[in-house]
Design a protein around this motif. Structure first.
Motif, PDB file in Angstrom:
ATOM      1  N   ILE A   9       0.852  -1.199   0.000  1.00  0.00           N
ATOM      2  CA  ILE A   9       0.000   0.000   0.000  1.00  0.00           C
ATOM      3  C   ILE A   9       0.883   1.243   0.000  1.00  0.00           C
ATOM      4  CG2 ILE A   9      -1.762   1.288   1.271  1.00  0.00           C
ATOM      5  CD1 ILE A   9      -2.707  -1.514   2.360  1.00  0.00           C
ATOM      6  N   ARG A  10       1.986   1.212   0.747  1.00  0.00           N
ATOM      7  CA  ARG A  10       2.922   2.350   0.758  1.00  0.00           C
ATOM      8  C   ARG A  10       3.418   2.637  -0.660  1.00  0.00           C
ATOM      9  NH1 ARG A  10       6.105   4.351   4.902  1.00  0.00           N
ATOM     10  NH2 ARG A  10       5.843   2.429   6.122  1.00  0.00           N
ATOM     11  N   ALA A  11       3.748   1.602  -1.409  1.00  0.00           N
ATOM     12  CA  ALA A  11       4.233   1.794  -2.781  1.00  0.00           C
ATOM     13  C   ALA A  11       3.160   2.476  -3.630  1.00  0.00           C
ATOM     14  CB  ALA A  11       4.629   0.459  -3.391  1.00  0.00           C
ATOM     15  N   GLN A  12       1.907   2.101  -3.456  1.00  0.00           N
ATOM     16  CA  GLN A  12       0.820   2.735  -4.205  1.00  0.00           C
ATOM     17  C   GLN A  12       0.659   4.200  -3.781  1.00  0.00           C
ATOM     18  OE1 GLN A  12      -2.839   0.274  -4.775  1.00  0.00           O
ATOM     19  NE2 GLN A  12      -1.744  -1.110  -3.387  1.00  0.00           N
ATOM     20  N   VAL A  13       0.777   4.450  -2.478  1.00  0.00           N
ATOM     21  CA  VAL A  13       0.656   5.823  -1.965  1.00  0.00           C
ATOM     22  C   VAL A  13       1.777   6.679  -2.523  1.00  0.00           C
ATOM     23  CG1 VAL A  13       0.855   7.225   0.141  1.00  0.00           C
ATOM     24  CG2 VAL A  13      -0.635   5.200   0.114  1.00  0.00           C
ATOM     25  N   ARG A  14       2.985   6.148  -2.551  1.00  0.00           N
ATOM     26  CA  ARG A  14       4.125   6.919  -3.060  1.00  0.00           C
ATOM     27  C   ARG A  14       3.983   7.242  -4.546  1.00  0.00           C
ATOM     28  NH1 ARG A  14       9.353   4.338   0.130  1.00  0.00           N
ATOM     29  NH2 ARG A  14       8.918   5.424   2.086  1.00  0.00           N
ATOM     30  N   ALA A  15       3.203   6.441  -5.270  1.00  0.00           N
ATOM     31  CA  ALA A  15       2.988   6.690  -6.698  1.00  0.00           C
ATOM     32  C   ALA A  15       1.932   7.770  -6.941  1.00  0.00           C
ATOM     33  CB  ALA A  15       2.582   5.392  -7.398  1.00  0.00           C
ATOM     34  N   LEU A  16       1.189   8.143  -5.892  1.00  0.00           N
ATOM     35  CA  LEU A  16       0.159   9.167  -6.043  1.00  0.00           C
ATOM     36  C   LEU A  16       0.786  10.553  -6.177  1.00  0.00           C
ATOM     37  CD1 LEU A  16      -2.378   8.046  -3.265  1.00  0.00           C
ATOM     38  CD2 LEU A  16      -2.567   7.680  -5.744  1.00  0.00           C
ATOM     39  N   ASP A  17       0.091  11.412  -6.885  1.00  0.00           N
ATOM     40  CA  ASP A  17       0.530  12.803  -7.035  1.00  0.00           C
ATOM     41  C   ASP A  17      -0.226  13.636  -5.999  1.00  0.00           C
ATOM     42  OD1 ASP A  17       1.596  15.174  -7.968  1.00  0.00           O
ATOM     43  OD2 ASP A  17       0.173  15.339  -9.628  1.00  0.00           O
ATOM     44  N   PHE A  18       0.443  13.956  -4.891  1.00  0.00           N
ATOM     45  CA  PHE A  18      -0.178  14.776  -3.851  1.00  0.00           C
ATOM     46  C   PHE A  18       0.899  15.593  -3.152  1.00  0.00           C
ATOM     47  CE2 PHE A  18       1.133  11.024  -1.532  1.00  0.00           C
ATOM     48  CZ  PHE A  18       1.509  11.478  -0.279  1.00  0.00           C
ATOM     49  N   VAL A  19       0.468  16.635  -2.486  1.00  0.00           N
ATOM     50  CA  VAL A  19       1.387  17.468  -1.718  1.00  0.00           C
ATOM     51  C   VAL A  19       1.399  16.936  -0.290  1.00  0.00           C
ATOM     52  CG1 VAL A  19       1.857  19.793  -0.877  1.00  0.00           C
ATOM     53  CG2 VAL A  19       0.927  19.475  -3.174  1.00  0.00           C
ATOM     54  N   ASP A  60       3.432   8.687   8.157  1.00  0.00           N
ATOM     55  CA  ASP A  60       4.861   8.703   7.799  1.00  0.00           C
ATOM     56  C   ASP A  60       5.070   9.267   6.398  1.00  0.00           C
ATOM     57  OD1 ASP A  60       5.414   7.485  10.235  1.00  0.00           O
ATOM     58  OD2 ASP A  60       5.728   5.490   9.367  1.00  0.00           O
ATOM     59  N   GLU A  61       4.126   8.987   5.510  1.00  0.00           N
ATOM     60  CA  GLU A  61       4.220   9.460   4.125  1.00  0.00           C
ATOM     61  C   GLU A  61       3.676  10.877   3.961  1.00  0.00           C
ATOM     62  OE1 GLU A  61       5.865   7.909   1.714  1.00  0.00           O
ATOM     63  OE2 GLU A  61       6.347   6.307   3.131  1.00  0.00           O
ATOM     64  N   GLY A  62       3.165  11.469   5.033  1.00  0.00           N
ATOM     65  CA  GLY A  62       2.665  12.845   4.975  1.00  0.00           C
ATOM     66  C   GLY A  62       1.356  12.982   4.224  1.00  0.00           C
ATOM     67  N   VAL A  63       0.559  11.921   4.193  1.00  0.00           N
ATOM     68  CA  VAL A  63      -0.714  11.946   3.467  1.00  0.00           C
ATOM     69  C   VAL A  63      -1.711  12.815   4.228  1.00  0.00           C
ATOM     70  CG1 VAL A  63      -2.633  10.549   2.619  1.00  0.00           C
ATOM     71  CG2 VAL A  63      -0.300   9.658   2.490  1.00  0.00           C
ATOM     72  N   PRO A  64      -2.248  13.854   3.595  1.00  0.00           N
ATOM     73  CA  PRO A  64      -3.246  14.702   4.259  1.00  0.00           C
ATOM     74  C   PRO A  64      -4.497  13.892   4.618  1.00  0.00           C
ATOM     75  CG  PRO A  64      -2.423  15.747   2.259  1.00  0.00           C
ATOM     76  CD  PRO A  64      -1.926  14.332   2.245  1.00  0.00           C
ATOM     77  N   PRO A  65      -5.145  14.227   5.739  1.00  0.00           N
ATOM     78  CA  PRO A  65      -6.319  13.471   6.171  1.00  0.00           C
ATOM     79  C   PRO A  65      -7.403  13.262   5.108  1.00  0.00           C
ATOM     80  CG  PRO A  65      -5.590  14.891   7.937  1.00  0.00           C
ATOM     81  CD  PRO A  65      -4.769  15.244   6.721  1.00  0.00           C
ATOM     82  N   PRO A  66      -7.763  14.270   4.295  1.00  0.00           N
ATOM     83  CA  PRO A  66      -8.797  14.004   3.286  1.00  0.00           C
ATOM     84  C   PRO A  66      -8.387  12.918   2.281  1.00  0.00           C
ATOM     85  CG  PRO A  66      -8.539  16.358   3.596  1.00  0.00           C
ATOM     86  CD  PRO A  66      -7.397  15.692   4.322  1.00  0.00           C
ATOM     87  N   LEU A  67      -7.112  12.930   1.883  1.00  0.00           N
ATOM     88  CA  LEU A  67      -6.631  11.896   0.964  1.00  0.00           C
ATOM     89  C   LEU A  67      -6.549  10.551   1.676  1.00  0.00           C
ATOM     90  CD1 LEU A  67      -5.579  10.881  -1.726  1.00  0.00           C
ATOM     91  CD2 LEU A  67      -3.296  11.754  -1.083  1.00  0.00           C
ATOM     92  N   ASP A  80     -18.669   4.654  -1.930  1.00  0.00           N
ATOM     93  CA  ASP A  80     -18.326   6.073  -2.078  1.00  0.00           C
ATOM     94  C   ASP A  80     -16.868   6.291  -2.481  1.00  0.00           C
ATOM     95  OD1 ASP A  80     -20.909   6.814  -1.370  1.00  0.00           O
ATOM     96  OD2 ASP A  80     -20.406   7.018   0.763  1.00  0.00           O
ATOM     97  N   ALA A  81     -16.136   5.215  -2.737  1.00  0.00           N
ATOM     98  CA  ALA A  81     -14.725   5.345  -3.107  1.00  0.00           C
ATOM     99  C   ALA A  81     -14.584   6.037  -4.461  1.00  0.00           C
ATOM    100  CB  ALA A  81     -14.063   3.972  -3.144  1.00  0.00           C
ATOM    101  N   ASP A  82     -13.522   6.785  -4.595  1.00  0.00           N
ATOM    102  CA  ASP A  82     -13.204   7.491  -5.842  1.00  0.00           C
ATOM    103  C   ASP A  82     -12.643   6.482  -6.839  1.00  0.00           C
ATOM    104  OD1 ASP A  82     -12.117   9.010  -7.886  1.00  0.00           O
ATOM    105  OD2 ASP A  82     -10.964  10.326  -6.564  1.00  0.00           O
ATOM    106  N   PRO A  83     -13.392   6.192  -7.915  1.00  0.00           N
ATOM    107  CA  PRO A  83     -12.912   5.193  -8.878  1.00  0.00           C
ATOM    108  C   PRO A  83     -11.627   5.607  -9.592  1.00  0.00           C
ATOM    109  CG  PRO A  83     -14.935   6.220  -9.670  1.00  0.00           C
ATOM    110  CD  PRO A  83     -14.677   6.758  -8.290  1.00  0.00           C
ATOM    111  N   SER A  84     -11.334   6.901  -9.624  1.00  0.00           N
ATOM    112  CA  SER A  84     -10.136   7.363 -10.327  1.00  0.00           C
ATOM    113  C   SER A  84      -8.869   7.270  -9.469  1.00  0.00           C
ATOM    114  CB  SER A  84     -10.327   8.807 -10.808  1.00  0.00           C
ATOM    115  OG  SER A  84     -10.374   9.695  -9.699  1.00  0.00           O
ATOM    116  N   LEU A  85      -9.022   7.030  -8.170  1.00  0.00           N
ATOM    117  CA  LEU A  85      -7.856   6.935  -7.293  1.00  0.00           C
ATOM    118  C   LEU A  85      -7.130   5.622  -7.565  1.00  0.00           C
ATOM    119  CD1 LEU A  85      -6.415   8.407  -4.930  1.00  0.00           C
ATOM    120  CD2 LEU A  85      -7.814   7.022  -3.392  1.00  0.00           C
ATOM    121  N   PRO A  86      -5.850   5.680  -7.962  1.00  0.00           N
ATOM    122  CA  PRO A  86      -5.123   4.453  -8.331  1.00  0.00           C
ATOM    123  C   PRO A  86      -4.611   3.654  -7.129  1.00  0.00           C
ATOM    124  CG  PRO A  86      -3.722   6.344  -8.687  1.00  0.00           C
ATOM    125  CD  PRO A  86      -5.061   6.876  -8.232  1.00  0.00           C
TER     126      PRO A  86
END
Length: 95
Positions: A9-19, A60-67, A80-86
């Motif tokens: 899951i961490r690898a998938q999170v790291r592939a996301l484009d987020f601040v 640890d990855e700094g993921v904002p709470p909404p994300l 209710d999951a976002d189908p576009s979220l990889p």
């Protein structure tokens, strides 16, 4: 939740484009998480080891709470999951 592969899951999170959050923001989010976990414990809904590890990894990855909430919904394959979220739902990994 089922058995979680937090590193996958961490690898998938790291592939996301987020601040990612700043260190100060992440510290606040960790405090908020501690309060939430305490409230869950009061209600008799203690997180298991894998769930704790997942939430700790998201901080640890700094993921904002909404994300983070969107990621959890996607992992659970919630309607209710976002189908576009990889992020691959956990049910997809079990098959």
């Amino acid at each position: 939740m089922t058995k979680l592969d937090v590193e996958a899951i961490r690898a998938q999170v790291r592939a996301l484009d987020f601040v990612a959050g700043t260190p100060a923001e992440v510290a606040i989010w960790r405090e908020d998480d501690e309060d939430s976990r305490a409230n869950l414990a009061i209600e008799g809904m203690v997180l298991d080891h894998d769930e704790e590890a997942l939430f700790d990894m998201l901080r640890d990855e700094g993921v904002p709470p909404p994300l983070a909430a969107r990621i959890i919904l996607k992992l659970l394959d919630h309607p209710d999951a976002d189908p576009s979220l990889p992020i691959a739902p956990l049910s997809a990994k079990a098959s």
